[in-house]
Write an enzyme that holds these catalytic residues in place. Structure first.
Site: not given
Lengths: 252, 212
Positions: A11, A130
């Site tokens: 990330d 997600d």
């Protein structure tokens, strides 16, 4: 036969690798290119950069990171985060990404998936989903980094993005992300069985057993993890050796 | 020093191919080009390719590069990668188009019925990831690469050469398929050496030293 892939995920926020717990608390974990090289040396099968930079001013930083990475790391690189239009896809591919992942924008504008895969080929287009469990055996798609429930059924959405031309699905369980409790295996299995394109399991890896379970029970084609690798708990090689010992085919 | 042109016809990640060659052959002049004259002048030519075969054939023709590629394949060290391998053959199932017909054979899609793993689970298409390549015979481009090494693949179609003598490597995904071919000055691979870590870099280095 084809090896199951292990994919460390980085990330990236404004040029630095960070890892949040349940998408909130961020800890600094280092320089993305340096970390990508380390994972390459350890035998990672691919690298994924997820750009979580909020400020649009800092958006181009990821392009420079991708360029630098492509000069030094000779394994596939997937980049996601903030991809809104076909031009964003092109810019990332031109910088040296092999695949581009889209999430919120695909839900808001499914035509983008078809348009992008039509232009650059399905093999370059990953749709990130997600998903969060809303009732037993049912998961819904969340967007905006997990903050917004779309009410869309995750399994139906997976089939839809396959039809639209996605070449791969990156499936993250929002319930498990950052918890170290293991993948949501029923979710992973349901999506992997529903589509004919590869599925990457993500969210919740806390130990090596979890990675193996994602493949054997979740039937994922690849497994993605961040924190167990970033903080030196395990190397990618250790993960692969463990998986091999479980009878899973890996590249060693 | 050796010069190499990576043929740019608007399809695929050319930068990665060029960077990988620069990495293994730092003294070489590496050029990404869509100029037929530059291709004709280069010592070596690499034809990469990603995406759909019909688009690749159309873009190659639109840029006036068909003849340049055919000529390069006839006379100098030539490396085809992915669609750059597929386009050397004849009929492609994808889009029902013809390739350059330099090597006899066709390019079918992985048959749905054969896409089953040993445990009964479904084999996904595209064939994406690291698979083994069995070397059919010794070749200068395999130098230093162990037989059955893994390379990175991304494709849904594969080549089926009519002449088994051109098969330089084979792999297995539901069915056995040809993953590398060689004839005279041509070497072409279905996998991506530029994304295949050490084994891929080794193959690219071998190509840069190759004197067919």
């Amino acid at each position: 036969m084809l090896a199951k892939r292990i994919i460390p995920c980085l990330d990236v926020n404004a040029g630095r690798v960070v890892k949040g717990v349940n998408f909130v608390e961020l800890r600094d974990a280092g320089d993305p290119v340096e970390i990508a090289r380390r994972y390459d040396d350890q035998g990672a099968d691919e690298i994924t950069f997820l750009d979580i930079t909020a400020s649009s001013d800092d958006r181009d930083i990821i392009l420079h990171i991708v360029e630098a990475c492509a000069e030094q790391v000779f394994i596939p690189l997937t980049v996601g985060g903030g991809v809104r239009k076909v031009d964003d896809v092109r810019r990332l591919l031109n910088a040296g990404a092999d695949k581009v992942s889209m999430n919120t924008a695909a839900v808001q504008n499914p035509r983008l998936v078809a348009e992008a895969s039509g232009k650059v080929g399905s093999q370059c287009i990953v749709v990130a989903i997600d998903a969060k469990q809303t009732s037993p055996g049912k998961w819904e798609v969340f967007t905006h980094g997990g903050r917004k429930n779309t009410g869309i059924d995750a399994i139906a959405w997976a089939s839809e993005v396959e039809r639209l031309g996605a070449g791969e699905i990156l499936l993250t369980s929002m319930d498990r992300d950052g918890t170290k409790a293991g993948f949501d295996l029923p979710l992973t299995r349901a999506v992997a069985d529903a589509v004919g394109i590869p599925v990457i399991a993500s969210g919740g890896v806390g130990n090596l057993r979890h990675l193996a379970d994602g493949v054997t029970q979740g039937r994922a084609d690849a497994v993605l993890a961040a924190s167990i690798f970033h903080y030196g708990e395990f190397t990618v090689r250790q993960a692969k050796e463990y998986m091999r010992d479980q009878g899973i085919e890996v590249r060693l | 020093m050796s010069s190499v042109v990576v043929v740019d016809y608007g399809m695929g990640n050319l930068r990665s191919v060029a960077k990988a060659i620069e990495h293994v052959a730092p003294d070489a002049v590496v050029c990404v080009s869509s100029d037929a004259a530059q291709i004709a002048a280069a010592d070596r030519v690499v034809v990469p390719g990603q995406g759909a075969m019909p688009d690749c054939m159309r873009e190659l023709a639109a840029r006036g590069l068909r003849e340049a590629v055919i000529r390069a394949a006839a006379e100098k060290p030539f490396l085809g990668i992915c669609v750059g391998l597929q386009m050397l053959f004849g009929h492609a199932e994808e889009g029902d188009v013809m390739g350059l017909e330099i090597l006899p054979g066709r390019v079918p899609r992985f048959p749905e019925a054969a896409m089953k793993a040993a445990d009964g689970s479904r084999l996904k298409v595209p064939h994406m990831g690291w698979n083994r390549v069995h070397q059919a015979e010794p070749h200068p481009l395999w130098d230093g690469i162990a037989d059955d090494s893994r390379f990175y693949f991304v494709h849904s179609y594969y080549v089926e050469p009519l002449d088994p003598a051109v098969i330089a490597g084979s792999s297995n995904y539901g069915i056995p398929f040809t993953s590398a071919v060689a004839r005279d000055n041509i070497f072409a691979v279905q996998f991506h050496p530029e994304k295949s870590a050490q084994s891929g870099l080794c193959l690219l280095g071998n190509f840069m030293r190759w004197k067919p």
